[in-house]
Motif scaffolding. Structure first.
Motif, PDB file in Angstrom:
ATOM      1  N   GLU B 101       0.793  -1.213   0.000  1.00  0.00           N
ATOM      2  CA  GLU B 101       0.000   0.000   0.000  1.00  0.00           C
ATOM      3  C   GLU B 101       0.834   1.276   0.000  1.00  0.00           C
ATOM      4  OE1 GLU B 101      -3.010   0.334  -0.555  1.00  0.00           O
ATOM      5  OE2 GLU B 101      -3.384   2.402   0.023  1.00  0.00           O
ATOM      6  N   TYR B 102       1.951   1.253   0.710  1.00  0.00           N
ATOM      7  CA  TYR B 102       2.684   2.501   0.872  1.00  0.00           C
ATOM      8  C   TYR B 102       3.952   2.496   0.033  1.00  0.00           C
ATOM      9  CZ  TYR B 102      -0.436   2.615   4.822  1.00  0.00           C
ATOM     10  OH  TYR B 102      -1.561   2.574   5.592  1.00  0.00           O
ATOM     11  N   ARG B 103       4.178   3.628  -0.600  1.00  0.00           N
ATOM     12  CA  ARG B 103       5.433   3.786  -1.329  1.00  0.00           C
ATOM     13  C   ARG B 103       6.428   4.425  -0.376  1.00  0.00           C
ATOM     14  NH1 ARG B 103       3.225   7.402  -5.513  1.00  0.00           N
ATOM     15  NH2 ARG B 103       1.247   6.853  -4.572  1.00  0.00           N
ATOM     16  N   PHE B 104       7.514   3.736  -0.067  1.00  0.00           N
ATOM     17  CA  PHE B 104       8.506   4.349   0.804  1.00  0.00           C
ATOM     18  C   PHE B 104       9.892   3.898   0.355  1.00  0.00           C
ATOM     19  CE2 PHE B 104       6.833   0.512   2.709  1.00  0.00           C
ATOM     20  CZ  PHE B 104       7.957  -0.203   3.075  1.00  0.00           C
ATOM     21  N   ARG B 105      10.884   4.648   0.761  1.00  0.00           N
ATOM     22  CA  ARG B 105      12.252   4.379   0.356  1.00  0.00           C
ATOM     23  C   ARG B 105      12.638   2.971   0.814  1.00  0.00           C
ATOM     24  NH1 ARG B 105      15.991   8.353  -0.819  1.00  0.00           N
ATOM     25  NH2 ARG B 105      14.628   9.908   0.121  1.00  0.00           N
ATOM     26  N   GLY B 106      13.193   2.185  -0.086  1.00  0.00           N
ATOM     27  CA  GLY B 106      13.636   0.846   0.292  1.00  0.00           C
ATOM     28  C   GLY B 106      12.513  -0.164   0.382  1.00  0.00           C
ATOM     29  N   GLY B 107      11.307   0.204  -0.034  1.00  0.00           N
ATOM     30  CA  GLY B 107      10.173  -0.716   0.050  1.00  0.00           C
ATOM     31  C   GLY B 107      10.385  -1.976  -0.783  1.00  0.00           C
ATOM     32  N   LYS B 108      10.854  -1.769  -2.022  1.00  0.00           N
ATOM     33  CA  LYS B 108      11.089  -2.910  -2.907  1.00  0.00           C
ATOM     34  C   LYS B 108      12.140  -3.830  -2.312  1.00  0.00           C
ATOM     35  CE  LYS B 108       9.338  -2.075  -7.362  1.00  0.00           C
ATOM     36  NZ  LYS B 108       9.413  -0.643  -7.685  1.00  0.00           N
ATOM     37  N   PHE B 109      13.220  -3.210  -1.805  1.00  0.00           N
ATOM     38  CA  PHE B 109      14.317  -3.975  -1.233  1.00  0.00           C
ATOM     39  C   PHE B 109      13.829  -4.780  -0.035  1.00  0.00           C
ATOM     40  CE2 PHE B 109      17.641  -4.225   1.985  1.00  0.00           C
ATOM     41  CZ  PHE B 109      18.596  -4.973   1.303  1.00  0.00           C
ATOM     42  N   LEU B 110      13.017  -4.141   0.790  1.00  0.00           N
ATOM     43  CA  LEU B 110      12.499  -4.804   1.986  1.00  0.00           C
ATOM     44  C   LEU B 110      11.647  -6.016   1.590  1.00  0.00           C
ATOM     45  CD1 LEU B 110      12.709  -4.253   4.991  1.00  0.00           C
ATOM     46  CD2 LEU B 110      10.477  -3.167   4.877  1.00  0.00           C
ATOM     47  N   GLY B 111      10.836  -5.845   0.553  1.00  0.00           N
ATOM     48  CA  GLY B 111      10.007  -6.944   0.082  1.00  0.00           C
ATOM     49  C   GLY B 111      10.862  -8.122  -0.355  1.00  0.00           C
ATOM     50  N   LEU B 112      11.919  -7.793  -1.082  1.00  0.00           N
ATOM     51  CA  LEU B 112      12.833  -8.823  -1.576  1.00  0.00           C
ATOM     52  C   LEU B 112      13.523  -9.525  -0.412  1.00  0.00           C
ATOM     53  CD1 LEU B 112      13.437  -9.434  -4.552  1.00  0.00           C
ATOM     54  CD2 LEU B 112      15.648  -8.325  -4.208  1.00  0.00           C
ATOM     55  N   TYR B 113      13.945  -8.717   0.555  1.00  0.00           N
ATOM     56  CA  TYR B 113      14.652  -9.242   1.721  1.00  0.00           C
ATOM     57  C   TYR B 113      13.753 -10.212   2.483  1.00  0.00           C
ATOM     58  CZ  TYR B 113      16.640  -9.235   6.410  1.00  0.00           C
ATOM     59  OH  TYR B 113      17.132  -9.623   7.623  1.00  0.00           O
ATOM     60  N   LEU B 114      12.495  -9.828   2.641  1.00  0.00           N
ATOM     61  CA  LEU B 114      11.564 -10.693   3.370  1.00  0.00           C
ATOM     62  C   LEU B 114      11.307 -11.982   2.597  1.00  0.00           C
ATOM     63  CD1 LEU B 114       9.018  -8.103   4.776  1.00  0.00           C
ATOM     64  CD2 LEU B 114      10.664  -9.467   6.041  1.00  0.00           C
ATOM     65  N   ALA B 115      11.215 -11.854   1.256  1.00  0.00           N
ATOM     66  CA  ALA B 115      10.930 -13.027   0.444  1.00  0.00           C
ATOM     67  C   ALA B 115      12.108 -13.996   0.434  1.00  0.00           C
ATOM     68  CB  ALA B 115      10.587 -12.606  -0.980  1.00  0.00           C
ATOM     69  N   LEU B 116      13.310 -13.456   0.622  1.00  0.00           N
ATOM     70  CA  LEU B 116      14.517 -14.282   0.619  1.00  0.00           C
ATOM     71  C   LEU B 116      14.418 -15.392   1.659  1.00  0.00           C
ATOM     72  CD1 LEU B 116      16.776 -13.516  -1.312  1.00  0.00           C
ATOM     73  CD2 LEU B 116      18.106 -12.763   0.644  1.00  0.00           C
ATOM     74  N   GLY B 117      13.750 -15.080   2.763  1.00  0.00           N
ATOM     75  CA  GLY B 117      13.602 -16.045   3.845  1.00  0.00           C
ATOM     76  C   GLY B 117      12.938 -17.337   3.398  1.00  0.00           C
ATOM     77  N   ILE B 118      12.153 -17.270   2.310  1.00  0.00           N
ATOM     78  CA  ILE B 118      11.483 -18.477   1.829  1.00  0.00           C
ATOM     79  C   ILE B 118      12.511 -19.523   1.441  1.00  0.00           C
ATOM     80  CG2 ILE B 118       9.965 -19.393   0.033  1.00  0.00           C
ATOM     81  CD1 ILE B 118       8.745 -16.603  -0.166  1.00  0.00           C
TER      82      ILE B 118
END
Ligand SMILES: Nc1ncnc2c1ncn2[C@@H]1O[C@H](COP(=O)(O)OP(=O)(O)OP(=O)(O)O)[C@@H](O)[C@H]1O
Ligand SMILES: [Mg+2]
Lengths: 330, 279
Positions: B101-118
C-alpha cells in the motif's frame, strides 16, 4: 465564493511529471467537467483535489481554505469512484451512513439524510441489501447516495458512468444533471466521453498530458477551440483535418471543418470518393477520401449514397478553422 | 456453459483422476487408522486387512492414554500451532499491507529481503537460535516454539499476502479514507476480509509443518510440560523395540485436529484458489 481554486498545481511520481502547472477555479454551484484522452492525468488531478495524493507543488483551496495538508475526510468533499467502491461487507444503508457515523453525527440527522438521499435516488427498496445483490446501475446510485448524505462542499465524480451500458448511461446522466439542479452543489466530473462533457458541463476543462489545454463553456470550446487538439477532441464525429492546400493552392496551414458543416454540392471544392456510409436514420455519416485524406461528413436525413461513389462536398467559408504547424489557430 | 465440462467422457476422466488422487492421498491415513485398532501380530501379518473379531485391539489407545500426559502434549501442540498461525497471519498481513500500500524508500528492497527467507531453511540457524533461547531463558517454554515458527512462516506469508493485497481495489481504500476511516480500520475492516481466502491458504500451508515438526520441540522444548504431540509420540519408538500399536494410535489422535482445522480453513481455501476465476 469559489468552491475550489488550484494554483500552479504539479504532481510527479518519481521522475514522471503527471500534472504540470495546473491553475483553475470552480465557482459555487458550478458543474465542471474534466475531459481528456486516457492517461492525461484526470484521475490524478481529482485525487490531488481529494487529498488522496499530495500535490508536488502548488496550492489547493477548497471553499477558500488552503487544504494541502488536510486529510481527505476533513476537506468537505465526497467522491464517487468509477468502480463504485462500495464496502462489500456493509449493506446499502450502512454504506451510506459510515462517514456520518465516523464523524459522530446524531442519529436523527443520519436517518433524515439517508431518507432524503434514498428518496432522491429511488433506493428505498434496496436499503437492506448488500452491494453484491445489486445491479450495476443500482450500485452506482448507492455510490452517489453515499456522496450525497455527506452534504459536501464539493462533489468529485471519476468516470461514474463508464461501467454502465449505453441506455443506462444516458438515464444516469440525466439523473446526475437533475441532482446538480436540486442540490445546487459544486461538482467536478471526470470523463473521457466528450458527449458527457458537452451535455453536463457549465464549464469544461480540457486536459492533455497533464496540462490544461483550454477552459470554457461547452459552446465556447466548440466554436472557438484554442488549438487543434481541442478542436479535434470535442464534437462527434470529430473535426476533419486536412492540408489547406487541397482547397487553396499553396496554403501550408491545416484546415479543420466539422462533419456537420459539410454538405453535398455539385460545385463544392472537395472532390471525394466514398469509402463507407453509416446510415443512422436521422443522420447519414459519409466517410470519404479526398485525395489520400479521409474525411467524415455528417449529412442530415437519409441519403442513397453508396460505397465507391464519387461526390463533391461544399462548406460555408465561415465554418472553417485554420491551424499552423504547431496546432495553434492561424 | 463450457463444452469440456458437459462432455460425459471428460466428466468421467476428470472425476476418475480426482478419485484416484484422493485414494492415493488418503491411503496412508487409512492404513494408520485401520492398524491402530489391531493387535501387534495382526499389524505385521496383514497390514492392509480390516480389524476383525480376532485382530481387534485397543491396546495401542490404552497405552497412549496411560503413558505420559497425552492430553497435555495435545494441548501443547494446539497452543503452539494456533498461536504461531495467529502471529504469522497478523504480522504477515500487516507487513504485506505496508509493502503493497505505501510507497517508501527501500520498500522494494524490503520486500525482496523478506521473500529471501522463503529460500533459507530456518534449521540452519538452529544452534544460534538455541543459544538465543538459552540466553533469554525461553528454553522449554511455548514461546520458544511460537517465536521460531512465526519467523519460519512469515516470509511466505508476506510474499503471498502482498500479492493478494495489491489486488484489493485502491478505490475501496480511498473511499474509506474519504469517509474518515483510519489506516488501521481500513486494514482490519476493509482489506483483511477481502484477502481472507489468501489468509486461509497461508494458514493451511503453515499449519501442517508446524503441527508435525519434531526438530524444534526436541531441541528447544523437550521438557515434559511443553512436549508437543509429535515429540510425545516418540517415546513409543525405541532403538530396539517400537510399540507400533501406541505409535499408530498416537498418530490417529494427531491427525484429528489437523483435519478439523483444515475443514475450517478449506472453505476459504477453495475460494482462494478459484477467486479471480469467477467474478
Ligand atoms: N502511482 C503512480 N505512479 C506512477 N505513475 C502513475 C501513478 N498513477 C498514475 N500514474 C501515471 O499518471 C498518468 C495519468 O494517470 P491518470 O490515472 O490520472 O489518467 P486518467 O486521465 O485518469 O486516465 P483514464 O482516462 O484512463 O482514467 C498515467 O500515465 C499513469 O501511468
Ligand atoms: Mg482515470
Amino acid at each position: 465564493m469559489t468552491a475550489l481554486t488550484l494554483t500552479h498545481v504539479s504532481k510527479s511520481f518519481g521522475a514522471v511529471d503527471v500534472l504540470k502547472d495546473i491553475s483553475l477555479s470552480v465557482e459555487e454551484g458550478e458543474f465542471v467537467v474534466f475531459v481528456g484522452p486516457s492517461g492525461c492525468g484526470k484521475s490524478t488531478l481529482l485525487r490531488v483535489i481529494a487529498g488522496l495524493e499530495d500535490a508536488t507543488a502548488g496550492e489547493v483551496r477548497i471553499g477558500g481554505d488552503l487544504v494541502n495538508r488536510t486529510p481527505p475526510s476533513k476537506r468537505g468533499i465526497a467522491m464517487v469512484f468509477q468502480s463504485y467502491a462500495l464496502y462489500p461487507h456493509l449493506n446499502v444503508r450502512k454504506n451510506m451512513t459510515l462517514a456520518l457515523r465516523q464523524e459522530g453525527q446524531p442519529k436523527e440527522v443520519i436517518e433524515e439524510r439517508v431518507a432524503n438521499a434514498s428518496r432522491m435516488l429511488n433506493l428505498d427498496p434496496y436499503l437492506d441489501r448488500y452491494p453484491s445483490e445489486l445491479s450495476g446501475g443500482q450500485r452506482q446510485r448507492v455510490a452517489i447516495g453515499r456522496a450525497i448524505v455527506r452534504q459536501p462542499k464539493l462533489f468529485l465524480f471519476d468516470e461514474p458512468l463508464s461501467n454502465l451500458d449505453a441506455a443506462l448511461r444516458m438515464n444516469t446522466r440525466i439523473e446526475i444533471a437533475n441532482l446538480h439542479r436540486q442540490l445546487s452543489a459544486s461538482m467536478i466530473y471526470v470523463t473521457h466521453d466528450q458527449t458527457e462533457a458537452m451535455t453536463l458541463a457549465d464549464k469544461i476543462v480540457v486536459l492533455r498530458d497533464g496540462r490544461v489545454e483550454q477552459i470554457g463553456t461547452p459552446m465556447e470550446l466548440y466554436n472557438n477551440p484554442a488549438n487543434q487538439f481541442v478542436a479535434g477532441f470535442l464534437g462527434s464525429p470529430s473535426m476533419n483535418f486536412f492540408p489547406a492546400g487541397l482547397v487553396n493552392e499553396g496554403d501550408a496551414r491545416t484546415m479543420g471543418i466539422r462533419p456537420e458543416d459539410l454538405f453535398l454540392s455539385d460545385t463544392g471544392p472537395l472532390g471525394a470518393r466514398v469509402v463507407h456510409v453509416e446510415h443512422l436514420g436521422g443522420d447519414t455519416n459519409v466517410i470519404a477520401d479526398v485525395q489520400s485524406h479521409q474525411i467524415t461528413a455528417r449529412l442530415f436525413g437519409q441519403h442513397g449514397i453508396e460505397t465507391g461513389q464519387a461526390l463533391r462536398l461544399g462548406f460555408k467559408p465561415d465554418k472553417i478553422y485554420h491551424f499552423d504547424a504547431g496546432g495553434l489557430p492561424a | 456453459m463450457n463444452k469440456a465440462r458437459t462432455n460425459p467422457a471428460n466428466t468421467i476422466a476428470m472425476h476418475g483422476a480426482l478419485i484416484a488422487y484422493t485414494l492415493i492421498a488418503l491411503f496412508p491415513v487409512f492404513v494408520i487408522l485401520v492398524n491402530s485398532f489391531k493387535t501387534r501380530k495382526a499389524i505385521f501379518r496383514e497390514p492392509l486387512a480390516l480389524p476383525d473379531a480376532d485382530s481387534f485391539s485397543l491396546s495401542g489407545y490404552q497405552t497412549v492414554l496411560k503413558q505420559g500426559d497425552f492430553f497435555l502434549y495435545f494441548q501443547n501442540s494446539m497452543i503452539v500451532t494456533l498461536a504461531s498461525l495467529f502471529f504469522i497471519l497478523l504480522f504477515g498481513a500487516m507487513a504485506a499491507y505496508a509493502l503493497s500500500e505505501y510507497r517508501f524508500r527501500g520498500g522494494k528492497f524490503l520486500g525482496l529481503y523478506l521473500a529471501l527467507g522463503i529460500m533459507i531453511p530456518i534449521r540452519i540457524g538452529t544452534v544460534a537460535i538455541l543459544e538465543m533461547m538459552v540466553a533469554t531463558g525461553l528454553v522449554n517454554t511455548h514461546w520458544a516454539l511460537i517465536l521460531v515458527y512465526t519467523a519460519q512462516g512469515l516470509p511466505l506469508a508476506v510474499f503471498i499476502l502482498t500479492e493478494f493485497m495489491r489486488q484489493v481495489s485502491d478505490d475501496l481504500k480511498n473511499a474509506g479514507r474519504i469517509d474518515g476511516l483510519s489506516e488501521y480500520t481500513i486494514f482490519f475492516r476493509l482489506v483483511l476480509p477481502l484477502v481472507r481466502p489468501a489468509m486461509a491458504t497461508v494458514a493451511v500451508f503453515n499449519m501442517i509443518p508446524i503441527w508435525n515438526d519434531l526438530w524444534f520441540p526436541l531441541i528447544l522444548a523437550p521438557a515434559e510440560a511443553t512436549k508437543t504431540l509429535t515429540l510425545g509420540s516418540q517415546v513409543f519408538i525405541g532403538q530396539f523395540v517400537t510399540d507400533w500399536n501406541a505409535v499408530l494410535s498416537a498418530l490417529s489422535f494427531a491427525i484429528l485436529p489437523v483435519l478439523v482445522l483444515y475443514v475450517i480453513f478449506s472453505r476459504q481455501l477453495i475460494r482462494g484458489i478459484t477467486s479471480g476465476a469467477v467474478k
